[in-house]
Design a protein around this motif. Structure first.
Motif, PDB file in Angstrom:
ATOM      1  N   GLU A 162       0.821  -1.210   0.000  1.00  0.00           N
ATOM      2  CA  GLU A 162       0.000   0.000   0.000  1.00  0.00           C
ATOM      3  C   GLU A 162       0.854   1.259   0.000  1.00  0.00           C
ATOM      4  OE1 GLU A 162      -3.390   2.195   2.817  1.00  0.00           O
ATOM      5  OE2 GLU A 162      -2.415   0.343   3.492  1.00  0.00           O
ATOM      6  N   GLU A 163       1.989   1.215   0.717  1.00  0.00           N
ATOM      7  CA  GLU A 163       2.835   2.396   0.880  1.00  0.00           C
ATOM      8  C   GLU A 163       3.470   2.862  -0.440  1.00  0.00           C
ATOM      9  OE1 GLU A 163       2.412   0.266   4.713  1.00  0.00           O
ATOM     10  OE2 GLU A 163       2.897  -0.346   2.650  1.00  0.00           O
ATOM     11  N   GLU A 164       3.547   1.998  -1.442  1.00  0.00           N
ATOM     12  CA  GLU A 164       4.218   2.398  -2.679  1.00  0.00           C
ATOM     13  C   GLU A 164       3.477   2.021  -3.960  1.00  0.00           C
ATOM     14  OE1 GLU A 164       7.988   0.477  -3.179  1.00  0.00           O
ATOM     15  OE2 GLU A 164       7.201  -1.524  -2.731  1.00  0.00           O
ATOM     16  N   ALA A 165       2.413   1.207  -3.866  1.00  0.00           N
ATOM     17  CA  ALA A 165       1.761   0.702  -5.072  1.00  0.00           C
ATOM     18  C   ALA A 165       1.198   1.818  -5.937  1.00  0.00           C
ATOM     19  CB  ALA A 165       0.659  -0.283  -4.695  1.00  0.00           C
ATOM     20  N   GLY A 166       0.551   2.797  -5.317  1.00  0.00           N
ATOM     21  CA  GLY A 166      -0.010   3.895  -6.088  1.00  0.00           C
ATOM     22  C   GLY A 166       1.055   4.750  -6.732  1.00  0.00           C
ATOM     23  N   GLU A 167       2.095   5.042  -5.989  1.00  0.00           N
ATOM     24  CA  GLU A 167       3.195   5.856  -6.522  1.00  0.00           C
ATOM     25  C   GLU A 167       3.873   5.147  -7.684  1.00  0.00           C
ATOM     26  OE1 GLU A 167       7.372   7.937  -4.942  1.00  0.00           O
ATOM     27  OE2 GLU A 167       6.078   6.822  -3.550  1.00  0.00           O
ATOM     28  N   PHE A 168       4.087   3.838  -7.519  1.00  0.00           N
ATOM     29  CA  PHE A 168       4.770   3.091  -8.574  1.00  0.00           C
ATOM     30  C   PHE A 168       3.913   3.013  -9.827  1.00  0.00           C
ATOM     31  CE2 PHE A 168       6.632  -0.418 -10.879  1.00  0.00           C
ATOM     32  CZ  PHE A 168       7.993  -0.270 -10.633  1.00  0.00           C
ATOM     33  N   ALA A 169       2.597   2.890  -9.660  1.00  0.00           N
ATOM     34  CA  ALA A 169       1.709   2.798 -10.821  1.00  0.00           C
ATOM     35  C   ALA A 169       1.841   4.012 -11.728  1.00  0.00           C
ATOM     36  CB  ALA A 169       0.266   2.636 -10.359  1.00  0.00           C
ATOM     37  N   ARG A 170       2.218   5.127 -11.169  1.00  0.00           N
ATOM     38  CA  ARG A 170       2.330   6.355 -11.960  1.00  0.00           C
ATOM     39  C   ARG A 170       3.561   6.344 -12.864  1.00  0.00           C
ATOM     40  NH1 ARG A 170      -1.307  10.177 -10.281  1.00  0.00           N
ATOM     41  NH2 ARG A 170      -2.452   9.597  -8.397  1.00  0.00           N
ATOM     42  N   ILE A 171       4.525   5.470 -12.573  1.00  0.00           N
ATOM     43  CA  ILE A 171       5.692   5.386 -13.448  1.00  0.00           C
ATOM     44  C   ILE A 171       5.680   4.121 -14.292  1.00  0.00           C
ATOM     45  CG2 ILE A 171       7.095   6.756 -11.871  1.00  0.00           C
ATOM     46  CD1 ILE A 171       8.530   4.158 -11.062  1.00  0.00           C
ATOM     47  N   ALA A 172       4.811   3.178 -13.978  1.00  0.00           N
ATOM     48  CA  ALA A 172       4.712   1.946 -14.747  1.00  0.00           C
ATOM     49  C   ALA A 172       4.001   2.201 -16.071  1.00  0.00           C
ATOM     50  CB  ALA A 172       3.960   0.886 -13.949  1.00  0.00           C
ATOM     51  N   SER A 173       4.228   1.309 -17.024  1.00  0.00           N
ATOM     52  CA  SER A 173       3.520   1.394 -18.302  1.00  0.00           C
ATOM     53  C   SER A 173       2.104   0.845 -18.174  1.00  0.00           C
ATOM     54  CB  SER A 173       4.267   0.596 -19.370  1.00  0.00           C
ATOM     55  OG  SER A 173       5.596   1.015 -19.503  1.00  0.00           O
ATOM     56  N   ALA A 174       1.935  -0.126 -17.272  1.00  0.00           N
ATOM     57  CA  ALA A 174       0.627  -0.749 -17.060  1.00  0.00           C
ATOM     58  C   ALA A 174       0.623  -1.417 -15.704  1.00  0.00           C
ATOM     59  CB  ALA A 174       0.326  -1.772 -18.154  1.00  0.00           C
ATOM     60  N   VAL A 175      -0.582  -1.697 -15.204  1.00  0.00           N
ATOM     61  CA  VAL A 175      -0.773  -2.373 -13.922  1.00  0.00           C
ATOM     62  C   VAL A 175      -1.632  -3.606 -14.161  1.00  0.00           C
ATOM     63  CG1 VAL A 175      -1.818  -2.212 -11.622  1.00  0.00           C
ATOM     64  CG2 VAL A 175      -0.608  -0.236 -12.592  1.00  0.00           C
ATOM     65  N   THR A 176      -1.274  -4.716 -13.514  1.00  0.00           N
ATOM     66  CA  THR A 176      -2.137  -5.897 -13.541  1.00  0.00           C
ATOM     67  C   THR A 176      -2.449  -6.296 -12.100  1.00  0.00           C
ATOM     68  OG1 THR A 176      -0.325  -7.532 -13.578  1.00  0.00           O
ATOM     69  CG2 THR A 176      -1.087  -6.678 -15.697  1.00  0.00           C
ATOM     70  N   ILE A 177      -3.715  -6.649 -11.861  1.00  0.00           N
ATOM     71  CA  ILE A 177      -4.155  -6.999 -10.506  1.00  0.00           C
ATOM     72  C   ILE A 177      -4.851  -8.346 -10.543  1.00  0.00           C
ATOM     73  CG2 ILE A 177      -5.657  -6.365  -8.575  1.00  0.00           C
ATOM     74  CD1 ILE A 177      -5.200  -3.431  -9.334  1.00  0.00           C
ATOM     75  N   ASN A 178      -4.326  -9.279  -9.762  1.00  0.00           N
ATOM     76  CA  ASN A 178      -4.810 -10.649  -9.696  1.00  0.00           C
ATOM     77  C   ASN A 178      -5.145 -10.956  -8.236  1.00  0.00           C
ATOM     78  OD1 ASN A 178      -4.253 -13.546  -8.986  1.00  0.00           O
ATOM     79  ND2 ASN A 178      -3.934 -13.766 -11.180  1.00  0.00           N
ATOM     80  N   ILE A 179      -6.369 -11.453  -7.981  1.00  0.00           N
ATOM     81  CA  ILE A 179      -6.809 -11.652  -6.593  1.00  0.00           C
ATOM     82  C   ILE A 179      -6.695 -13.108  -6.141  1.00  0.00           C
ATOM     83  CG2 ILE A 179      -8.381  -9.686  -6.805  1.00  0.00           C
ATOM     84  CD1 ILE A 179     -10.691 -11.810  -6.736  1.00  0.00           C
ATOM     85  N   GLY A 180      -5.825 -13.866  -6.765  1.00  0.00           N
ATOM     86  CA  GLY A 180      -5.748 -15.293  -6.486  1.00  0.00           C
ATOM     87  C   GLY A 180      -5.545 -15.652  -5.027  1.00  0.00           C
ATOM     88  N   THR A 181      -4.545 -15.077  -4.383  1.00  0.00           N
ATOM     89  CA  THR A 181      -4.307 -15.335  -2.955  1.00  0.00           C
ATOM     90  C   THR A 181      -4.641 -14.058  -2.187  1.00  0.00           C
ATOM     91  OG1 THR A 181      -1.941 -14.888  -3.325  1.00  0.00           O
ATOM     92  CG2 THR A 181      -2.609 -17.186  -3.238  1.00  0.00           C
ATOM     93  N   LEU A 182      -5.906 -13.724  -2.232  1.00  0.00           N
ATOM     94  CA  LEU A 182      -6.385 -12.467  -1.670  1.00  0.00           C
ATOM     95  C   LEU A 182      -6.271 -12.447  -0.153  1.00  0.00           C
ATOM     96  CD1 LEU A 182      -7.791  -9.803  -2.549  1.00  0.00           C
ATOM     97  CD2 LEU A 182      -9.981 -10.977  -2.162  1.00  0.00           C
ATOM     98  N   TRP A 183      -5.841 -11.295   0.388  1.00  0.00           N
ATOM     99  CA  TRP A 183      -5.840 -11.094   1.843  1.00  0.00           C
ATOM    100  C   TRP A 183      -6.110  -9.617   2.114  1.00  0.00           C
ATOM    101  CZ3 TRP A 183      -1.605  -8.688   4.756  1.00  0.00           C
ATOM    102  CH2 TRP A 183      -0.596  -8.182   3.938  1.00  0.00           C
TER     103      TRP A 183
END
Length: 268
Positions: free
Chosen positions: A51-72
């Motif tokens: 959580e502390e960096e996912a949003g910030e990193f998404a802004r520099i990534a080309s794309a984001v993929t989210i998979n809820i397989g082992t959700l917690w």
């Protein structure tokens, strides 16, 4: 075969030239194979989910993929932060709603993620059917339905969400609610290797990241690359254990000309 414009081969070359940085928020089982698939295909994976960096990193990534397989519960804020940042910055993001129908917790999280407007939803037939409100026969992470039985649901979901929907199975189906294609290929060994579907979600992200204005074409090209490479690996594999490294090798050596020559894509 119906040609995709531009052709899948050209899209592969464009993806490799771009070498997109793909933020892969994926399940614990799939991290290794997902990263290796992206590296073999010509993209750059980054498993950034906190959580502390996912949003910030998404802004520099080309794309984001989210998979809820082992959700917690602790992982959900990072997923939402990355999806929100991707949407705000116009970056494509791909949702893989693994077994979202299995528990109330999963259903609630997927509803929240859908509100953040995924660019592409990639799932098996049972996952796509239940997302569209149709009763399905999924059991855990396994689909109990054929991909052909999910085509109407995929069309409905694509129009409802204003996104691309990719149903993967024995014959893949991709639609944006207006255009639709079917993609044949792959190997019967692919379902016997854990998390290849999850890795495919990340590959869709790679193509979408390189071609953000064309998520339908990007999704088709990613699935075509997977299908042709899987078919090639299956020719010499003796079982699932030997298939995985052969598949990674096939992804790494396939070129645009081969995809254009061997991909079996038909208009639906």
């Amino acid at each position: 075969m119906t040609p995709i414009s531009p052709g899948c081969g050209a899209l592969l070359e464009a993806m490799r030239h771009t070498n997109p940085l793909v933020q892969c928020i994926t399940n614990d089982v799939s991290m290794n194979i997902a990263a290796n698939v992206l590296l073999s295909a010509g993209a750059s994976p980054a498993m950034v989910s906190a959580e502390e960096e996912a949003g910030e990193f998404a802004r520099i990534a080309s794309a984001v993929t989210i998979n809820i397989g082992t959700l917690w519960a602790g992982g959900v804020p990072g997923m939402k932060a990355a999806a929100k940042a991707a949407s705000e910055t116009g970056k494509p993001w791909v949702l893989d709603p693994v077994a979202h129908y299995a528990t109330g917790f999963r259903r609630a999280v997927v509803v929240e993620l859908l509100d953040l407007e995924p660019t592409v939803i990639r799932g098996n037939a049972s996952e796509i059917m239940t997302l569209a409100g149709i009763e399905a026969r999924g059991r855990g992470v396994d689909s109990g339905d054929s991909s052909s039985s999910a085509e109407t649901s995929a069309l409905s979901l694509a129009r409802q969400q204003n996104c691309v929907v990719a149903v993967t199975g024995e014959i893949d189906f991709v639609t944006d609610g207006n255009r639709s294609v079917r993609i044949e290929g792959g190997s019967l060994l692919m379902p016997k290797v854990t998390a290849l579907g999850c890795a495919l979600t990340c590959l869709v992200g790679a193509f979408a990241g390189a071609l953000p204005e064309n998520p339908f074409e990007a999704s088709v090209a990613a699935l075509a690359m997977f299908a042709v490479s899987g078919e090639q690996a299956g020719l010499t594999a003796r079982g699932p254990g030997s298939f995985q490294p052969l598949f990674l090798d096939a992804l790494s050596v396939i070129d645009g000309a081969r995809i254009d020559a061997e991909a079996r894509i038909t208009a639906a």
